[in-house]
Structure formats: structure tokens, C-alpha cells
Design an enzyme around this catalytic site. Structure first.
Site, PDB file in Angstrom:
ATOM      1  CG  MET A   1      -2.292   1.239   1.005  1.00 50.07           C
ATOM      2  SD  MET A   1      -2.746   1.315   3.217  1.00 50.07           S
ATOM      3  CE  MET A   1      -4.038  -0.377   2.035  1.00 50.07           C
TER       4      MET A   1
ATOM      5  CD1 TRP B   1      -1.856   2.013  -5.806  1.00 55.20           C
ATOM      6  CD2 TRP B   1      -1.823   3.431  -3.991  1.00 55.20           C
ATOM      7  NE1 TRP B   1      -3.348   3.374  -6.332  1.00 55.20           N
ATOM      8  CE2 TRP B   1      -3.584   4.375  -4.658  1.00 55.20           C
ATOM      9  CE3 TRP B   1      -2.541   3.571  -2.870  1.00 55.20           C
ATOM     10  CZ2 TRP B   1      -3.877   4.596  -4.537  1.00 55.20           C
ATOM     11  CZ3 TRP B   1      -3.070   4.770  -2.330  1.00 55.20           C
ATOM     12  CH2 TRP B   1      -4.198   5.443  -3.201  1.00 55.20           C
ATOM     13  CG  HIS B   2      -0.271   6.219  -0.318  1.00 58.16           C
ATOM     14  ND1 HIS B   2      -0.227   4.958   0.271  1.00 58.16           N
ATOM     15  CD2 HIS B   2      -1.418   7.154  -0.617  1.00 58.16           C
ATOM     16  CE1 HIS B   2      -1.535   5.427   0.405  1.00 58.16           C
ATOM     17  NE2 HIS B   2      -2.132   6.008   0.341  1.00 58.16           N
ATOM     18  N   GLY B   3       3.452   5.690  -3.467  1.00 59.36           N
ATOM     19  CA  GLY B   3       4.271   6.772  -4.284  1.00 59.36           C
ATOM     20  C   GLY B   3       5.758   5.877  -3.771  1.00 59.36           C
TER      21      GLY B   3
END
Length: 389
Positions: free
Chosen positions: A313, A316-318
């Protein structure tokens, strides 16, 4: 013009809602109009960035064919893990290219909303493999993928639930109630995003650049409050708009700051995202770990599952240190929570008020420290501190 930002968007939204309201009150299907308006507003928003529009259209073309081909392969060859893994890989590839665009120098598939559409595509492929979904119709799938209220930042709906609402003819009384709830959510979202989050953001601007302990602590709390009102406000407007178009998009926040442990927090914060990861990453990790006996016991498997789940996760944010550390931090906290909640003493004290108060206080501070990491302020403060040591 961008989603839920600026007078121009809300004027277009208001005009677009009028036919939907008329159809709903006349007990007609709103679905076909929803597709047309979603296409129209996408072209309006992306008119100033034609390359992003091109990538969005190319992405939809590729992903629809990927879904259709994969479901055909299931009917033709049955469940095959290798084909399934390749389908997941191809579904993820455009998102990976978009995330790596800053490193490779080419902004392939870098359009607003690619992450959330990818989650929807993966859900369809995974549930097709599981035998839950047999075949997707073209119009319903396209409507699901480009449904404009949730296109850019969610909440993340599930295709089967969406398609039920999409095909539904609401009775006048039911739609009137849905409309009332939708308008209320939009108004509350406007208060959250354009009043309360703006106040919090103004405070952040005043204390930014100060590294004294009291200011760093204040920054963590104010940033957490800002994140909640900004994103919860956006989500409320997206959900409220969905209601007006006859789609009961699930809620995304449920009083997260009253949580008494980290697992409860992730059941209340960005619910659609955390539940997506729970259902399609954590659960599958656990199934594989238990079936193949990869860990000594179920508790060790769950602990590692939480860490992997939250680390992904974070990625996924960066692909930055802040996001990776944020994901790892929450993964470790969830693993620790899982371990101590299996202790006998926890079962004895968990219902006692004194324990719940302490647990709430500890959880709130752990959450706010996580926001400090997410904001980038933690590593920034750490770097400043190291210069003075």
C-alpha cells in the site's frame, strides 16, 4: 477544471445532475445517461491535457480486451494459475509504468485516476479466476471503470454491486430518499473540503519549517486533521454525486479517530482501499502461506501478511522513502496488534473502560505519528536533527 474543485466543475455537475434527477423521479433507468455524462465530463476535464486523454482511452481499450480475453480463457481452458498471473501482470503494467514515469523520463499512462481504475480491473480479473464472475458485459464494464464521481480518487466500488445499481429502476420514493442523502453528503463534503480542511491547511502553512518538538507534534496532529477533512470531504462529494446518479457507492470513512486499535483504524479510514487490500492481497497471502506451510504458525503468517500488505500500500502511494516508511510502519503496528490481541490478558481486559481509554489514546498518537511520516515532515525533521548532532 478538475474533479470537485472550482466553480466550473460544480456548474457542469449541477447541469448534469438535472436529467439524472428527472429520470430517477420518473422511475426510469439512469444507467445509460450515466455513461454518456461520464464520457462527456471526462472529455471536458481532459480537454487541456490531450495526452492524458489519449492514455486514458488507450488504457480502457487495452483493459477491456484483457478482461474479455481472460474470461474467454477461463471458459476455454479453465482455471490456470500461469494465465491468471499473466493477466494480473498485464493489468498492473500500465500503473507500474505510470508510477515509474518520474524515473524513466516518459509519462506513459500518467492520467488522473489510473490507480483506482486499475483496482477495479484487478477485482474483476481476480473474482473471475475465483469463479465469482463469469462474464462482463461491455457497457456495464465501461460504466464501472469510467464512472465519473469516483474516477479520480475513489471510493473503490465492486463491479457486481455497481452493476446491480446500474441496471436498477428506482421507485420514486426510494430515489427521493437516495437523492436527499446524496445532496446532504455533497453539502457536508463541501464543508469538510472547502472550509475545515482549508483552516487546517492554513495552520500547517504557519508552522511549516519549524522543527522545535512542540511544532513537530502540532504539525502531526494538524496534518492528520487536514488529511481527514480533505479526503473525507472529497469522498463525501463523490458518494453524494453517485447517489444522485442511482449508484450507492460505499462509504470511505467512519469516524476513524475514535479507533481503539490499529486494525479498527484501518476498518474506518479509507475503507474501500483498506478492504480492497484485505480481500485481494492479505487474504490471498494468508491462503497461500497456510496451504504451503510457509510459516511456523498462523500468527506468524498473519504478522508477515500485514507487513507485506501495508508495504505494498505504501508503494502504491508512491516510490518515495516517506511512503515506503509509512507502509512499513503501519504494517509493523498491525502485526504487533495481531500478536498482542492473541494474548490471554487481552481477552480479560479488552472490554474494560480503562483499557479502552488507554488503547484509544495510544492508537490516536500512533496514527498521528504515521501522518507525520506520510507528510514527509518526519524524515525532513530527522535530517535537520542529524545536522546538529
Amino acid at each position: 477544471m478538475s474533479f470537485y474543485d472550482g466553480l466550473a466543475f460544480f456548474i457542469v455537475l449541477l447541469l448534469g445532475c438535472i436529467p439524472a434527477i428527472i429520470l430517477g423521479m420518473m422511475e426510469k433507468r439512469i444507467g445509460n445517461y450515466t455513461i454518456l455524462f461520464s464520457i462527456g465530463i471526462i472529455f471536458i476535464i481532459y480537454r487541456e491535457t490531450p495526452l492524458e486523454l489519449f492514455y486514458l482511452l488507450l488504457y480502457l481499450f487495452l483493459e477491456w480486451h484483457l478482461i474479455a480475453l481472460y474470461q474467454y480463457s477461463l471458459r476455454r481452458f479453465g482455471r490456470n494459475k500461469e494465465i491468471f498471473h499473466h493477466a494480473v501482470l498485464f493489468a498492473l503494467l500500465p500503473l507500474v509504468m505510470a508510477k515509474l514515469s518520474g524515473f524513466i523520463g516518459h509519462h506513459w499512462f500518467s492520467f488522473l485516476g489510473i490507480s483506482y481504475i486499475t483496482f477495479k480491473v484487478l477485482q474483476i480479473i481476480i473474482e473471475s479466476y475465483d469463479g465469482i464472475i463469469e462474464k462482463n458485459g461491455f457497457s456495464q464494464t465501461v460504466a464501472f471503470l469510467i464512472f465519473f464521481p469516483t474516477l479520480s480518487s475513489g471510493p473503490i466500488d465492486r463491479s457486481r454491486r455497481f452493476e446491480q445499481d446500474f441496471a436498477r429502476r428506482w421507485e420514486r420514493r426510494e430515489y427521493a430518499e437516495l437523492l436527499q442523502k446524496g445532496i446532504w453528503k455533497i453539502l457536508l463534503g463541501i464543508l469538510y473540503k472547502f472550509v475545515l480542511s482549508v483552516i487546517a491547511y492554513d495552520i500547517l502553512g504557519r508552522i511549516n519549517g519549524r522543527y522545535d518538538p512542540q511544532y513537530v507534534i502540532l504539525y502531526a496532529y494538524v496534518y492528520g486533521i487536514y488529511m481527514f477533512f480533505d479526503f473525507a470531504g472529497y469522498s463525501l462529494m463523490a458518494i453524494g454525486t453517485s447517489y444522485i446518479f442511482g449508484i450507492c457507492t460505499p462509504d470511505n470513512f467512519n469516524k476513524p479517530f475514535i479507533s481503539r486499535d490499529m486494525k479498527e483504524f484501518w476498518d474506518r479510514w479509507h475503507i474501500s482501499l483498506s478492504h480492497w487490500f484485505r480481500d485481494f492481497l492479505f487474504s490471498r497471502f494468508m491462503t497461500d502461506a497456510i496451504r504451503n506451510k510457509r510459516f511456523k504458525n498462523r500468527l506468524n503468517a498473519a504478522s508477515m501478511g500485514f507487513i507485506v500488505n501495508m508495504l505494498v500500500m505504501g508503494i502504491w502511494h508512491g516510490l518515495t522513502k516517506d511512503y515506503l516508511l509509512y507502509g512499513l510502519y503501519h504494517g509493523i503496528l498491525l502485526a504487533i496488534t495481531e500478536i498482542y490481541q492473541k494474548k490471554k490478558w487481552y481477552r480479560r481486559v479488552k472490554s474494560k473502560k480503562w483499557y479502552q481509554c488507554i488503547s484509544w489514546f495510544v492508537t490516536l498518537n500512533l496514527v498521528m505519528f504515521g501522518f507525520l511520516i506520510f507528510s514527509g515532515k518526519f524524515l525532513e525533521t530527522w535530517a535537520v536533527l542529524m545536522r546538529y548532532l
